[in-house]
Design an enzyme around this catalytic site. Structure first.
Site, mmCIF file in Angstrom:
data_model
loop_
_atom_site.group_PDB
_atom_site.id
_atom_site.type_symbol
_atom_site.label_atom_id
_atom_site.label_comp_id
_atom_site.label_asym_id
_atom_site.label_seq_id
_atom_site.Cartn_x
_atom_site.Cartn_y
_atom_site.Cartn_z
ATOM 1 N N GLU A 173 0.782 -0.929 0.015
ATOM 2 C CA GLU A 173 0.128 0.080 0.043
ATOM 3 C C GLU A 173 0.879 1.176 0.020
ATOM 4 O O GLU A 173 1.861 1.548 0.570
ATOM 5 C CB GLU A 173 -0.807 0.027 1.306
ATOM 6 C CG GLU A 173 -1.753 -1.025 1.108
ATOM 7 C CD GLU A 173 -2.947 -1.399 2.093
ATOM 8 O OE1 GLU A 173 -3.865 -1.927 1.977
ATOM 9 O OE2 GLU A 173 -2.684 -0.755 3.305
ATOM 10 N N CYS A 198 3.198 8.489 1.516
ATOM 11 C CA CYS A 198 3.645 7.576 2.411
ATOM 12 C C CYS A 198 3.834 6.141 1.847
ATOM 13 O O CYS A 198 3.091 5.530 1.674
ATOM 14 C CB CYS A 198 2.594 7.404 3.611
ATOM 15 S SG CYS A 198 2.769 6.244 4.935
ATOM 16 N N CYS A 216 6.367 -6.856 7.782
ATOM 17 C CA CYS A 216 7.613 -6.069 8.728
ATOM 18 C C CYS A 216 8.266 -7.014 9.768
ATOM 19 O O CYS A 216 7.124 -7.968 10.309
ATOM 20 C CB CYS A 216 6.819 -5.201 9.443
ATOM 21 S SG CYS A 216 8.101 -3.911 10.302
ATOM 22 N N CYS A 220 5.895 -4.949 16.442
ATOM 23 C CA CYS A 220 5.383 -3.792 17.316
ATOM 24 C C CYS A 220 3.988 -4.476 17.700
ATOM 25 O O CYS A 220 3.279 -4.411 16.751
ATOM 26 C CB CYS A 220 5.468 -2.340 16.753
ATOM 27 S SG CYS A 220 7.207 -2.058 16.461
ATOM 28 N N CYS A 236 0.673 -2.234 15.986
ATOM 29 C CA CYS A 236 0.607 -2.315 14.635
ATOM 30 C C CYS A 236 0.362 -3.446 13.670
ATOM 31 O O CYS A 236 0.787 -4.372 14.155
ATOM 32 C CB CYS A 236 2.362 -1.599 14.171
ATOM 33 S SG CYS A 236 2.443 -1.489 12.440
ATOM 34 N N LEU A 280 9.523 6.081 19.212
ATOM 35 C CA LEU A 280 9.752 5.944 20.474
ATOM 36 C C LEU A 280 8.922 5.182 21.419
ATOM 37 O O LEU A 280 8.882 4.065 22.031
ATOM 38 C CB LEU A 280 10.035 7.390 21.267
ATOM 39 C CG LEU A 280 10.835 7.000 22.529
ATOM 40 C CD1 LEU A 280 12.095 6.257 22.353
ATOM 41 C CD2 LEU A 280 11.222 8.489 23.052
ATOM 42 N N CYS A 337 -1.849 5.183 9.515
ATOM 43 C CA CYS A 337 -0.696 4.592 10.347
ATOM 44 C C CYS A 337 -1.233 3.374 11.113
ATOM 45 O O CYS A 337 -2.007 3.297 11.953
ATOM 46 C CB CYS A 337 -0.253 5.356 11.620
ATOM 47 S SG CYS A 337 0.180 7.033 11.069
HETATM 48 N N1 SAH Z 1 8.915 0.847 10.803
HETATM 49 C C1 SAH Z 1 8.727 2.238 10.748
HETATM 50 C C2 SAH Z 1 7.612 2.730 10.000
HETATM 51 C C3 SAH Z 1 6.372 2.314 10.596
HETATM 52 S S1 SAH Z 1 5.037 3.086 10.460
HETATM 53 C C4 SAH Z 1 8.752 2.775 12.472
HETATM 54 O O1 SAH Z 1 8.462 1.811 13.327
HETATM 55 O O2 SAH Z 1 8.733 3.957 12.571
HETATM 56 C C5 SAH Z 1 5.029 4.810 10.986
HETATM 57 C C6 SAH Z 1 4.576 5.197 12.310
HETATM 58 O O3 SAH Z 1 3.001 4.602 12.430
HETATM 59 C C7 SAH Z 1 5.271 4.514 13.252
HETATM 60 O O4 SAH Z 1 5.702 5.507 14.405
HETATM 61 C C8 SAH Z 1 4.344 3.539 13.967
HETATM 62 O O5 SAH Z 1 4.857 3.355 15.341
HETATM 63 C C9 SAH Z 1 2.949 4.248 14.063
HETATM 64 N N2 SAH Z 1 1.955 3.178 14.107
HETATM 65 C C10 SAH Z 1 1.995 1.904 13.904
HETATM 66 N N3 SAH Z 1 0.933 1.345 14.288
HETATM 67 C C11 SAH Z 1 -0.061 2.115 14.445
HETATM 68 C C12 SAH Z 1 -1.404 2.242 14.950
HETATM 69 N N4 SAH Z 1 -1.975 1.413 14.918
HETATM 70 N N5 SAH Z 1 -1.725 3.748 15.419
HETATM 71 C C13 SAH Z 1 -0.983 4.750 15.262
HETATM 72 N N6 SAH Z 1 0.191 4.638 14.917
HETATM 73 C C14 SAH Z 1 0.774 3.330 14.428
#
Ligand code: SAH
Length: 378
Positions: free
Chosen positions: A106, A119, A126, A130, A133, A233, A352
């Protein structure tokens, strides 16, 4: 809403041909040198492809006829193709693009007054898992190639040119699917093209790499690139971050902050953007805000609070708006520029953490895994 559901189609691949989308200027120079061509040809070809978006060698009229014929024999310019194309009520547009094999990723375009942010995804799935996510819950299939990453830009630029809205792509964020620093070489090459004056000519402030914090790769990035850095973070201490962002067990906060300080020292006027997802009763108390403010002391910083975007298998909830306001005020009083990210494209699952792509090569599907329980800290 436009919905163009044409079903999966395989990109046509000419056997044995090199896809020139996979080359940044340096790599293209080297490849053209093997064909006996001088290095300025690389600039000409890059301009045709990325600035003029001419994908047919025959129309690259400042190249000699012989070179055009040769290129058509040995090379191709192959873009990802759309499986669907949806526009949200707020104007956010999401494409699902097919890649090599049967997979798709996407790409999301977010229009705002005066700018348009793309984006992009850097991996299919991935590896980092996390807990909050949805991409992380889906598992990891493979890295995207340079062609597949820059192909998202070329594709989106072309699509925006013809949609009649006069919206333009001005910024790129590596915040789609994947961990960009886990696909280091391809992400750096693709970002070289984003910054290249003969390709997309974006300033380093307008290209942002978002990482969960692969520390050795952050040092390598500081050696080869000056793009903007956003760091996910999400927690002000290791105990909590170990749970939310499991890569923290390998690269804890102190090591991450040292790598980030090194990055800003090498990049004048740079501030790190700290991303912090607001999870109700998990990481959102006043005490967490104060701990975060102390932690970042002395690092040029912006803090971006992200209301949690929900997805079907999750147990987390977003912090309520009033909680986010209080959290933000504590950080602002401590002197940090603090913003709250507006969710965009929720109605098309384009926000996100909602990007799950479409994977058909035996990967775990979203929903096939057990939902993870949130970690609750008082
Ligand atoms: N792997 C990278 C890019 C990922 S996505 C990273 O970790 O930074 C970009 C942002 O969206 C990251 O800060 C991620 O933590 C956040 N994110 C992921 N899942 C989310 C969710 N369900 N709600 C809000 N932000 C989220």
């Amino acid at each position: 809403m436009n919905h163009l559901d044409t079903g999966p189609r395989k990109p046509r691949r000419e056997p044995g041909k090199v896809n020139l989308l996979g080359f940044d200027r340096g790599a293209l120079k080297a490849w053209l040198a093997e064909l006996g061509e001088p290095s300025f040809r690389a600039v000409q070809v890059i301009k045709w492809i990325h600035q003029r978006r001419v994908l047919d060698f025959e129309r690259m009229t400042d190249l000699s006829k012989a070179l055009r014929v040769r290129l058509a024999e040995v090379a191709e310019i192959r873009l990802p193709r759309p499986i669907f194309d949806r526009t949200s009520a707020d104007g956010t547009r999401k494409w699902l693009l097919t890649l090599e094999g049967d997979n798709a990723v996407e790409t999301v375009f977010i229009p705002e007054p005066g700018r348009g942010t793309l984006c992009v995804s850097s991996q299919l799935g991935c590896p980092l898992a996390c807990t909050f996510c949805s991409t992380g819950q889906q598992g990891f299939e493979r890295n995207l190639t340079v062609a597949e990453i820059i192909g998202q830009l070329l594709f989106a630029t072309q699509a925006l040119e013809t949609d009649g809205t006069a919206r333009k792509l001005t910024n790129v964020v590596f915040m789609g699917m994947g961990e960009p620093l886990a696909n280091f070489t391809s992400v750096v090459r693709a970002s070289n093209l984003m910054l290249d004056e003969h390709a997309y000519n974006l300033s380093r402030r307008r290209v942002t790499l978002s990482t969960a914090g692969i520390v050795p790769a952050l040092y390598r990035l500081a050696e080869v690139s000056r793009i903007s850095l956003a760091v996910s973070l999400h927690a002000p201490n290791d105990a909590l971050r170990d749970e939310l962002v499991p890569i923290n067990r390998k690269y804890p906060i102190a090591a991450l902050l040292t790598a980030c300080r090194n990055y800003v020292e090498r990049t004048p006027h740079h501030r790190i953007t700290w991303e912090y997802v607001m999870l109700d009763a998990v990481n959102d108390t006043d005490a967490h805000a104060r701990e975060l403010a102390r932690l970042l002391t002395g690092i040029p910083s912006k803090i971006n609070l992200i209301p949690f975007n929900s997805f079907p298998s999750t147990c987390y909830r977003s912090s309520p708006p009033q909680r986010i306001r209080c959290f933000s005020e504590i950080l602002q009083r401590a002197g940090y520029i603090t913003t709250v990210r507006r969710a965009r494209g929720n109605d098309i699952d384009g926000a996100c953490g909602q990007l799950v792509g479409q994977v058909r090569n035996g990967m775990r599907q979203l929903g096939a895994t057990e939902p993870r329980l949130p970690v609750v800290r008082a």
